[in-house]
Enzyme design. Sequence first.
Site, PDB file in Angstrom:
ATOM      1  CB  SER A 149      51.257 -44.895 -41.872  1.00 40.07           C
ATOM      2  OG  SER A 149      50.716 -46.188 -41.957  1.00 40.07           O
ATOM      3  CB  SER A 185      51.143 -47.212 -38.592  1.00 41.77           C
ATOM      4  OG  SER A 185      52.079 -46.623 -39.449  1.00 41.77           O
ATOM      5  CE  LYS A 231      54.841 -44.809 -37.738  1.00 43.32           C
ATOM      6  NZ  LYS A 231      54.305 -44.901 -39.113  1.00 43.32           N
TER       7      LYS A 231
END
Lengths: 464, 100
Positions: free
Chosen positions: A172, A148, A73
């Site tokens: 997330s 997210s 990420k």
Amino acid sequence: MIHDLHKKLISKELSARELTDSHLGTIAGKDLAIHAFLEVYEDDARRHADRIDAKIAKGESLGVLEGIPIALKDNILVEGKRTTAASKILEKYIASYDASVVSKLKTAGAIILGKTNLDEFAMGGSTENSAFGPTKNPHDLERVPGGSSGGSAAAVAAGMAPVALGSDTGGSIRQPAGFCGVVGFKPSYGRVSRSGLIAMASSFDQIGPFATSVEDAEIVFRAIEGKDSLDQTSTDIKEEVSDKKEFVIGVPEDFLKAGLDTRIRGAMEEAFKKAGSKGFRFEPIALPNAEYALACYYIIVPAEVSSNLSRFDGVRYGVRGDAANLFEGYKKTRAAGLGSEVKRRIALGAYVLSHGYYDAFYLTAQKVRTLVTGDFEKAFEKVDAIALPSSPALPFKFGEKLNDPLAMYLEDIYTVPVNLAGLPGITLPIGKVENLPVGMQLIGKRFADYALLRTAGAFEEAIA
Amino acid sequence: MGMITPEDVKRLFELAKIEVTEEELARFPKEIDAILEYIRKLQSAPLGEVSPTISFAPEDRALRVDANSVENAKRTDALRDAFPESFEHYLKVKKVFGGE
């Protein structure tokens, strides 16, 4: 998958270069449509794979993650590489050091394929808040992958990477894992170092793996967990994991009534039935303060966010807005570089921390946090793990929740209590409803991460 | 009825050092209000004598030795490379007062 790939690498049935090329090929073929990646490290990945093939040729032994591709990420720092947190304010920022999890993965020999998309600064539940365009759900390109960590979830779901890292502050990792039909694990707070993770809410954030199986998630977790002197909230844990074959799962009936899509509840019941005949018993439990958890979260997190994001001022790194003096520079830089959701949370945080409101909001929320933590501790006296949906709703369509921030926040209702209490939580895919993936969480006791992974592995097998 | 006015929003963004546009001043009060309305439900939580959760950090936090770190020195160049504006090896910033 990782164990299979590892065996093939050792037996030379597959070369590290072939394995990396195959994933780069999948990315090239699918990512124009899906947009899971913000940057792909083709040359670096191939060079690394070649180095590993040289090792194999010399007959050297290989670690289990050596040669295995992984995506990260883009709020996790890789030295010398762009790290943007999907924000314009860091659009050109080059990281000056490796996150501790990245150092560990490099030592383990994993091949970093690139950086995946996220909601800006990890704030959001759909990846629509990325400053660089949304990611699509591989199961339905008109729907969100969740957030997210939407990019990492989509990358694994689409076969672009066997495993990926995400971060989880209020769900997330777990929510997008559910939306994309993959496994997503958030370790106990303090189990994995946050050094080199761009901070969102420092008493909630944790890095964790996405994978296609609990076993693979555990392999990655084992490689990245452990006390780090650079993160004073991290700690070493010696877990004693029993080898029992029967598990008691707590089901918080009252909490499950809070606006849960009946089709998701149905999928959970199906899973319970299957598992019930394979060593699982289900007990009703109460989480009386869970109904306050979301409100509590959306007071404490914006407060911590408003503090953590004050460093983005255009002074030492990142975009710098043109202005007549220093303070005007801060205001212009931040106005131009930060997105709406980020601004909203900073404003909320400033509000709840300000004189006159601190007691009513922030202090109250900290007390409610104690209550929520206490509820879980009490429940774990009689159960091994607690079952919760990974989301109250099925993956929604793009734009559906964008005009209503509160509606977006309500999507987190089943994931935030876990971060409030610092507990480990894992999402398992439990089937599909109208072709859309459904995920279910299992929550464990604080610091009983390997125990939770064992329970989850058994559940995964039971419902297969 | 709004809990938060455009004036309040302006003040909050002033505190947070973020310039706010007219469009945002029209939109944010309503959005933030809805959220504040929701988080106000916390007022009905049964608090009793409970103490606030201040930290999850472990008890045994160590201090490092007060010595120069070679590692940190190596990083200085990387940090300097990130400066938006520099003069020789100094970080260059706008003057604090004046201008406009």
